[in-house]
Design a protein around this motif. Structure first.
Motif, PDB file in Angstrom:
ATOM      1  N   VAL A 152     -25.687 -13.666   8.876  1.00  0.00           N
ATOM      2  CA  VAL A 152     -27.104 -13.783   8.501  1.00  0.00           C
ATOM      3  C   VAL A 152     -27.951 -12.712   9.174  1.00  0.00           C
ATOM      4  O   VAL A 152     -29.040 -12.373   8.692  1.00  0.00           O
ATOM      5  N   LYS A 153     -27.475 -12.168  10.303  1.00  0.00           N
ATOM      6  CA  LYS A 153     -28.263 -11.147  10.999  1.00  0.00           C
ATOM      7  C   LYS A 153     -28.231  -9.804  10.259  1.00  0.00           C
ATOM      8  O   LYS A 153     -29.251  -9.119  10.149  1.00  0.00           O
ATOM      9  N   SER A 154     -27.041  -9.435   9.783  1.00  0.00           N
ATOM     10  CA  SER A 154     -26.923  -8.135   9.111  1.00  0.00           C
ATOM     11  C   SER A 154     -27.006  -8.247   7.597  1.00  0.00           C
ATOM     12  O   SER A 154     -27.023  -7.235   6.900  1.00  0.00           O
ATOM     13  N   TYR A 155     -27.046  -9.482   7.098  1.00  0.00           N
ATOM     14  CA  TYR A 155     -27.059  -9.738   5.652  1.00  0.00           C
ATOM     15  C   TYR A 155     -25.814  -9.149   4.966  1.00  0.00           C
ATOM     16  O   TYR A 155     -25.885  -8.662   3.844  1.00  0.00           O
ATOM     17  N   LYS A 156     -24.709  -9.199   5.671  1.00  0.00           N
ATOM     18  CA  LYS A 156     -23.484  -8.623   5.128  1.00  0.00           C
ATOM     19  C   LYS A 156     -22.339  -9.638   5.186  1.00  0.00           C
ATOM     20  O   LYS A 156     -22.307 -10.517   6.038  1.00  0.00           O
ATOM     21  N   TRP A 157     -21.412  -9.453   4.261  1.00  0.00           N
ATOM     22  CA  TRP A 157     -20.184 -10.226   4.279  1.00  0.00           C
ATOM     23  C   TRP A 157     -19.144  -9.466   5.107  1.00  0.00           C
ATOM     24  O   TRP A 157     -18.926  -8.281   4.902  1.00  0.00           O
ATOM     25  N   ILE A 158     -18.519 -10.170   6.039  1.00  0.00           N
ATOM     26  CA  ILE A 158     -17.543  -9.549   6.943  1.00  0.00           C
ATOM     27  C   ILE A 158     -16.137  -9.985   6.532  1.00  0.00           C
ATOM     28  O   ILE A 158     -15.839 -11.187   6.524  1.00  0.00           O
ATOM     29  N   ASN A 194     -22.549  -6.033  -7.048  1.00  0.00           N
ATOM     30  CA  ASN A 194     -23.943  -5.673  -7.335  1.00  0.00           C
ATOM     31  C   ASN A 194     -24.091  -4.897  -8.651  1.00  0.00           C
ATOM     32  O   ASN A 194     -24.576  -3.763  -8.673  1.00  0.00           O
ATOM     33  N   PRO A 195     -23.658  -5.491  -9.760  1.00  0.00           N
ATOM     34  CA  PRO A 195     -23.754  -4.792 -11.049  1.00  0.00           C
ATOM     35  C   PRO A 195     -25.212  -4.625 -11.481  1.00  0.00           C
ATOM     36  O   PRO A 195     -26.093  -5.374 -11.034  1.00  0.00           O
ATOM     37  N   SER A 223     -17.090 -14.653 -11.338  1.00  0.00           N
ATOM     38  CA  SER A 223     -18.255 -13.769 -11.333  1.00  0.00           C
ATOM     39  C   SER A 223     -19.497 -14.544 -10.894  1.00  0.00           C
ATOM     40  O   SER A 223     -19.578 -15.769 -11.034  1.00  0.00           O
ATOM     41  N   ASN A 224     -20.468 -13.800 -10.374  1.00  0.00           N
ATOM     42  CA  ASN A 224     -21.719 -14.387  -9.915  1.00  0.00           C
ATOM     43  C   ASN A 224     -22.838 -13.465 -10.370  1.00  0.00           C
ATOM     44  O   ASN A 224     -22.882 -12.290  -9.983  1.00  0.00           O
ATOM     45  N   TYR A 225     -23.722 -13.999 -11.203  1.00  0.00           N
ATOM     46  CA  TYR A 225     -24.747 -13.144 -11.818  1.00  0.00           C
ATOM     47  C   TYR A 225     -25.565 -12.389 -10.777  1.00  0.00           C
ATOM     48  O   TYR A 225     -26.051 -11.293 -11.031  1.00  0.00           O
ATOM     49  N   HIS A 226     -25.700 -12.940  -9.592  1.00  0.00           N
ATOM     50  CA  HIS A 226     -26.563 -12.319  -8.584  1.00  0.00           C
ATOM     51  C   HIS A 226     -25.891 -11.179  -7.817  1.00  0.00           C
ATOM     52  O   HIS A 226     -26.569 -10.410  -7.156  1.00  0.00           O
ATOM     53  N   GLY A 227     -24.546 -11.087  -7.901  1.00  0.00           N
ATOM     54  CA  GLY A 227     -23.974 -10.043  -7.064  1.00  0.00           C
ATOM     55  C   GLY A 227     -22.565  -9.598  -7.353  1.00  0.00           C
ATOM     56  O   GLY A 227     -22.049  -8.682  -6.693  1.00  0.00           O
TER      57      GLY A 227
END
Length: 426
Positions: A186-192, A381-382, A334-338
């Motif tokens: 949540v701090k970097s807004y990234k998936w690790i 991120n399409p 798939s996920n429409y948001h990302g």
């Protein structure tokens, strides 16, 4: 009119391996199985999947070690298989459903069953004592659903809250393999990304603090990624293809006319099959569905004589699938948001799809998709809005791009949806 193979430049000789026909369906394989002993007849707490004590009791101890090709460097952990031995005097028609908890194989075996699971294959419990002395038995097997509830995550005992997290997912359905896990920071807004330590164990040094969200990448059974569509394409007349024909997924969807060479049993036309999976036996290029295997017989009444032979010399050539327009399926994950993953199918079969790009109207650029596996292409991120695509195909030694002026995927697409395009691929 019967297809002639005599003047075909791709004429080759190969061996074909039977997918046996019994009540489990069309994706059955032939192998051998043996057993291992424990004090209580159940599993082992030291298996290569990392389940620990859970590995002893999962599925009531009806577990198995799997050969390297089924263990898949750990991705096969948790998979469920229905295994049936072929000794009709001793073994039941149903067989036993086992869960992969370990890796191991003997000469020609794909399964080393717990002794409880080995005994379960017997037609009656009183016959089990006659089964064990055989040691190794011929079996049919197919992958099946484990029919669990929700996925569970176990924190491995070697984890340390201050600096190391190791997890073991289990209770997944069994049809799909878990191939990657990521944790959200949540701090970097990234998936690790987590590392597959071994088996089903994924770990991460210095994990984020707080409640942890994770996402799991899975690979559906069937190396092309067609999912349920793969069961019914071409009315079930499908095949797994050897590595040279599968081509790391590029060969998915190709059509072949396959004809066995036993003139007393086999028809001159053979059967047209579609590649939906990857697999091979010693010297084989095709592992046909049982419906497709039977279709090679000169007459349906002769099919029962075809199956016991198991392996055949065949002629084969690549042919047109004779479909209409190309279709695009949005993969269920798939996920429409990302995240967008697509599976093109219904291409003609003569040409291979080797690349796909999506047009971004904001940057005026074509964005390459990644071949995730098999026929599945994906993109993080399409772009939003209606999506135009172009597809690179290879026919023989020539490559070219095919595209349409119209969008192939509409805005607000939904996972699981299928969209028909206005283009045809040879």
């Amino acid at each position: 009119m019967a297809l002639s193979f005599n003047n075909c430049s791709t004429f080759m000789i190969c061996i074909i391996l039977l997918l046996p026909a019994f009540s489990f369906g069309t994706e059955n394989y032939y192998s051998k199985a043996t057993f291992y002993k424990t004090s209580d007849g159940k599993g082992t707490p030291t298996g290569a999947c990392g389940y620990g004590e859970h590995g002893r009791y999962v599925n009531d101890g009806l577990v198995t070690t799997a050969s390297w090709k089924l263990y898949k460097n750990g991705a096969g952990c948790g998979a469920c298989y229905q295994v049936r031995c072929k000794d009709e005097a001793l073994c039941s028609n149903e067989g036993v459903k086992v869960v992969v908890t370990d890796s191991g194989e003997g000469p020609g075996t794909d399964f080393i069953l717990s002794s409880d699971a080995f005994a379960k294959m017997a037609k009656h419990p009183k016959l089990a004592h006659m089964l064990f002395p055989k040691g190794v038995v011929d079996v049919d097997y197919k992958r099946v659903s484990c029919k669990y509830g929700n996925l569970k995550i176990k924190i491995n005992e070697h984890s340390n809250y201050h600096g190391y997290l190791a997890i073991v997912p289990f209770n997944h359905g069994g049809y799909a393999d878990i191939i990657a896990i990521e944790i959200y920071d949540v701090k970097s807004y990234k998936w690790i990304p987590m590392r597959r330590s071994y088996g089903a164990v994924f770990d991460l040094a210095n994990p984020p603090k707080g409640d942890l969200k994770i996402k799991i990448q899975i690979k559906e059974a069937g190396a092309c990624g067609y999912g349920e569509h793969g069961r019914y394409v071409n009315d079930g007349l499908v095949t797994a293809a050897s590595w040279k024909l599968y081509k790391n997924g590029v060969g998915c969807g190709a059509c072949y006319q396959v004809r066995c060479k036993d003139e007393a049993l086999c028809g001159n036309e053979g059967v047209k099959v579609v590649v939906t999976d990857s697999g091979e036996g010693p010297g084989t290029d095709f592992i046909l569905s049982s419906d497709a295997f039977a279709k090679m017989a000169m007459h349906p009444k002769l099919a029962y004589r075809l199956f016991p032979k198991g392996v055949f010399d065949v002629d084969y050539k690549r042919v047109s699938c004779k479909y209409g327009n190309l279709k695009i399926k949005i993969n269920e994950h798939s996920n429409y948001h990302g995240y967008l993953a697509i599976v093109p199918f219904n291409h003609g079969g003569y040409a291979d799809i080797i690349a796909i790009e999506i047009y971004d109207v904001k940057s005026y650029k074509w964005i390459p998709m990644r071949r995730s596996y098999g026929a599945v292409f994906d993109l993080a991120n399409p772009p939003k809005g209606d999506l135009k695509m172009k597809i690179q195909i290879k026919e023989g030694e020539k490559t070219k791009w095919i595209h349409s002026d119209k969008a192939m995927i509409p805005d607000y697409w939904k996972p699981g949806s299928i969209y028909e395009t206005d283009i045809q691929i040879p």
